[in-house]
Design an enzyme around this catalytic site. Structure first.
Site, PDB file in Angstrom:
ATOM      1  N   PRO A   1       1.139  -0.376   0.050  1.00 48.34           N
ATOM      2  CA  PRO A   1      -0.110   0.238   0.193  1.00 48.34           C
ATOM      3  C   PRO A   1       0.990   1.293   0.118  1.00 48.34           C
ATOM      4  O   PRO A   1       1.510   1.765   1.033  1.00 48.34           O
ATOM      5  CB  PRO A   1      -0.917  -0.024   1.436  1.00 48.34           C
ATOM      6  CG  PRO A   1      -0.777  -1.763   1.460  1.00 48.34           C
ATOM      7  CD  PRO A   1       0.589  -1.930   1.443  1.00 48.34           C
ATOM      8  N   GLU A   2       0.530   2.555  -1.211  1.00 45.48           N
ATOM      9  CA  GLU A   2       1.490   3.802  -0.863  1.00 45.48           C
ATOM     10  C   GLU A   2       0.382   4.428  -1.324  1.00 45.48           C
ATOM     11  O   GLU A   2      -1.388   4.342  -0.816  1.00 45.48           O
ATOM     12  CB  GLU A   2       2.075   3.521  -2.211  1.00 45.48           C
ATOM     13  CG  GLU A   2       3.189   2.295  -1.858  1.00 45.48           C
ATOM     14  CD  GLU A   2       4.529   2.671  -3.648  1.00 45.48           C
ATOM     15  OE1 GLU A   2       4.486   3.624  -4.110  1.00 45.48           O
ATOM     16  OE2 GLU A   2       4.794   1.532  -4.257  1.00 45.48           O
TER      17      GLU A   2
END
Length: 282
Positions: free
Chosen positions: A2-3
DNA sequence: AGCATCACCTGGCTGC
DNA sequence: TGCAGCCAGGTGATGC
């Protein structure tokens, strides 16, 4: 992993599903997820509180509570937040393996935190800055979506670094929210090699970089982030994103570059790896 | 002070 | 086919 686009997608889900809800109780079963404070302290601070706002800085989620405290959640590599509605099919109710925290909301719905690699973290803080976010967030650089990232700002932030470009882009003190995937994609879009030293970048190149970053992150948010085969990122309701279909270099070793047709290569620098096109990135 | 390296962890992949 | 060993990934700590 997750960015920014994935975390923003989760944040929007939280905005829709849990903002306005009251936390009835919290169960912490994982040993590592709550580590900055005693789990019972976190539970005591959360119990009975209403969630008034879902905010984000880079990859950090910040749920603002009605007493001014903030619940900070970081998904790190494998963390997943899942919302289970109170009218859900009983079959979906058993918590999946690696569920480390469950927040029961007063309407009977649940917010679950699943995290196989246990790097993810929850903490509650009352040390809040004038912007309403945790005071220690001030050490992070601007979030390209929330704060913007004009080339003048990017240039100033890169000015006193002499490190590989990808290292700078993924350093949260320089810019917030960019990780390995989007760093590679942004470098490709800007035509810059990921191991290009930051002190060799010209003003035109930094302008290109700033435009690529904004454009690409916006597109990725629009497509609800990237869900990769060996990862488990989904939105709050368990649905995958689709930006992975638009990755041009990340994970595409040997495939033809969409711009010039030469094979995508993988460069190593330090302990990290970066995908790029040797022919059209300089 | 700035930069490099390491620790943390486990599912999934590689290679024998 | 089975299994040992390797690898990714973000952040904070440590070392130079």
């Amino acid at each position: 992993m997750p960015e920014l686009p994935e975390v923003e997608t989760v944040r929007r889900g939280l905005d829709e599903r849990v903002v306005g809800a009251r936390i009835a109780d919290v169960t912490v079963t994982g040993r590592r997820t709550v580590r900055r404070q005693a789990p019972e302290d976190l539970v005591a601070r959360l119990r009975g509180r209403k969630i008034t706002e879902a905010r984000r800085k880079g990859k950090f989620l910040a749920l603002v509570l009605d007493d001014g405290q903030v619940l900070v959640i970081h998904l790190r590599m494998s963390g997943q937040l899942l919302f289970v509605a109170n009218d859900s099919d009983p079959v979906s109710l058993p918590a999946p393996p690696h569920t480390h925290v469950v927040a029961q909301l007063s309407d009977g719905s649940e917010l679950r935190f699943v995290d196989p690699r246990t790097f993810g973290e929850w903490y509650v803080t009352d040390e809040v800055g004038p912007d309403g976010l945790p005071a220690d967030f001030h050490r992070f650089g601007p979030d390209p979506l929330v704060d913007g990232l004009p080339s003048r700002v990017l240039r100033d932030r890169l000015a006193h670094h002499r490190i590989p470009l990808k290292t700078a882009l993924t350093d949260q003190r320089v810019v917030s929210g960019i990780g390995s995937i989007y760093a590679d994609e942004i470098c490709f879009d800007a035509g810059l090699l990921p191991d290009r030293r930051t002190d060799t970048l010209g003003p035109g190149e930094i302008t290109k970089l700033s435009r690529s970053a904004s454009k690409l992150l916006r597109n990725a948010v629009r497509l609800r982030g990237s869900s990769l085969r060996d990862e488990r990122y989904t939105d709050l309701m368990g649905a995958p994103g689709s930006y992975q279909l638009h990755h041009k270099v990340y994970g595409r070793l040997g495939e033809p570059c969409p711009r010039c047709g030469n094979p995508i290569s993988r460069r190593r620098f330090g302990a990290r790896v970066a995908y790029c096109c040797e022919h059209c990135q300089h």
